[in-house]
Design a protein around this motif. Structure first.
Motif, short mmCIF file in Angstrom:
data_model
loop_
_atom_site.label_atom_id
_atom_site.label_comp_id
_atom_site.label_asym_id
_atom_site.label_seq_id
_atom_site.Cartn_x
_atom_site.Cartn_y
_atom_site.Cartn_z
N LEU A 31 0.85 -1.19 0.00
CA LEU A 31 0.00 0.00 0.00
C LEU A 31 0.88 1.24 0.00
O LEU A 31 1.80 1.35 0.81
N SER A 32 0.59 2.15 -0.91
CA SER A 32 1.36 3.39 -1.01
C SER A 32 0.56 4.55 -0.43
O SER A 32 -0.66 4.47 -0.27
N ALA A 33 1.24 5.64 -0.12
CA ALA A 33 0.60 6.81 0.47
C ALA A 33 -0.49 7.34 -0.47
O ALA A 33 -0.28 7.46 -1.68
N LYS A 91 -2.66 6.20 16.17
CA LYS A 91 -1.88 7.37 15.78
C LYS A 91 -1.36 7.27 14.36
O LYS A 91 -1.52 8.19 13.56
N GLN A 92 -0.71 6.15 14.03
CA GLN A 92 -0.15 5.98 12.68
C GLN A 92 -1.01 5.08 11.80
O GLN A 92 -1.08 5.27 10.60
N SER A 171 -8.61 11.23 14.04
CA SER A 171 -8.31 12.35 14.92
C SER A 171 -6.82 12.64 15.04
O SER A 171 -6.42 13.79 15.25
N CYS A 172 -5.98 11.62 14.93
CA CYS A 172 -4.53 11.82 15.02
C CYS A 172 -3.85 11.85 13.65
O CYS A 172 -2.63 11.72 13.55
N HIS A 173 -4.66 12.01 12.60
CA HIS A 173 -4.15 12.06 11.23
C HIS A 173 -3.26 10.87 10.89
O HIS A 173 -2.07 11.04 10.59
N PRO A 174 -3.79 9.66 10.95
CA PRO A 174 -2.98 8.46 10.68
C PRO A 174 -2.54 8.40 9.23
O PRO A 174 -3.16 8.99 8.34
N GLY A 206 -4.26 12.99 3.00
CA GLY A 206 -3.28 12.14 2.33
C GLY A 206 -3.18 10.75 2.90
O GLY A 206 -2.15 10.07 2.78
N THR A 207 -4.25 10.30 3.55
CA THR A 207 -4.23 8.99 4.20
C THR A 207 -4.37 7.86 3.17
O THR A 207 -5.14 7.96 2.22
#
Length: 327
Positions: A31-33, A91-92, A171-174, A206-207
């Motif tokens: 999986l890529s960004a 978080k991530q 919420s933590c922008h994973p 950008g998730t």
């Protein structure tokens, strides 16, 4: 190029009275960004287990990892300690679970559950956590967020609970979002709103998204690449356009054929939908050959005795079938 998430030969087994059986058998993907990877298949094929495995949430016992690696940003998650994994979860890498009513804590307010994540991972003052929680509720288009902050899950509709789950997951922008049947039990209108919301937030943040579903229509509209799973194995992988225009596995073809079409002639609309006869086999009943062979109209003696390898059939298109040329 290094991928954001890379799973190699993942094997997960569950112990039972009859022995150990593979729920996920040799699954590999990357999986890529910013990418959306769809994982599709019937209930019981291993979709949800493969997602839980990424966050190391497999219940042990009875489940256990029997091999493979899960690399996130170059680190093998299976080698991290539980304390280190707690820094990754939420978080991530975050997850939207299937049923928000059972995933949300019924004795805590929506606000308490959302701020808890920020206080744990961001180490910010409670006042700032409150403000960010209100912003996330606004972002997922929940009306009157200040009032909803103090409400309990049972006071919200199914669609709003699902939006709360999305707010909690983001919420933590994973960097990676695992969406496990994010529209289950929702009506079609709310389903479309939820999927549009995930897509909009993905473009803003950008998730990368892994979208797990049994709905081929959801896959068609939202995924960039698709993995088709059956009985714990990957049986086909391709970009979404190639999969829908030229399926290379009879199981994929059966899934596509079972979708009703609105542009068919009236005489065809009166016909019954195509079906894949039978059910996904029990893990204890899978033989040495192709697990789909008992339900496949194209199967031969070879299919029952020899498991087909995953081979490239077209450009960026892989399938595990001895008779792909017949499709």
């Amino acid at each position: 190029m290094q991928h954001l998430l890379e799973v190699q030969d993942l094997r997960i087994k569950f112990n039972s009275r009859g022995g150990s059986f593979p729920a996920v058998d040799g699954l590999s993907y990357h999986l890529s960004a910013g990418e959306t990877l769809g994982i599709v298949g019937e209930s019981g094929c291993g979709k949800s287990i493969s997602a839980l495995a990424v966050l190391r949430l497999i219940p042990d016992p009875p489940g256990f990892y029997d091999g493979g690696t899960i690399h996130f940003e170059g680190k093998n998650l299976l080698e991290l300690s539980e304390l280190e994994m707690q820094q990754v979860r939420g978080k991530q890498i975050s997850m939207i679970f299937q049923e928000p009513m059972t995933s949300l804590n019924p004795v805590l307010t929506v606000g308490q559950q959302l701020t808890e994540i920020l206080l744990l991972h961001e180490s910010i003052p409670r006042e700032e956590a409150y403000g960010r929680t209100i912003e996330m509720l606004k972002l997922v288009q929940i009306p009157e967020p200040e009032r909803r902050f103090d409400e309990y899950p049972h006071q919200l509709s199914g669609g709003m609970r699902q939006r709360v789950m999305i707010a909690m997951a983001l919420s933590c922008h994973p960097k990676v979002l695992l969406a496990d049947e994010p529209t289950t039990a929702l009506d079609v209108t709310i389903q479309a709103q939820i999927l549009d919301l995930v897509s909009e937030l993905q473009s803003k943040l950008g998730t990368a998204v892994i979208l797990i579903t049994h709905d081929m229509g959801v896959i068609a509209e939202n995924a960039d690449r698709v993995i088709v799973m059956y009985a714990g194995k990957k049986v086909e992988e391709a970009d979404v356009n190639s999969l829908f225009t030229s399926p290379q596995h009879p199981y994929t073809k059966g899934l596509l054929a079972s979708i009703p079409t609105l542009d068919a002639p009236d005489s065809e609309n009166q016909r019954k939908l195509n079906e894949i006869k039978g059910i996904v086999p029990s893990l204890a009943d899978i033989g040495p050959g192709c697990a789909f062979a008992p339900r496949c109209r194209s199967s031969s003696d070879r299919c029952s005795t020899e498991a087909p390898p995953l081979e490239q059939k077209q450009s960026n298109h892989w399938a595990a079938c001895w008779h792909s040329n017949q499709l």
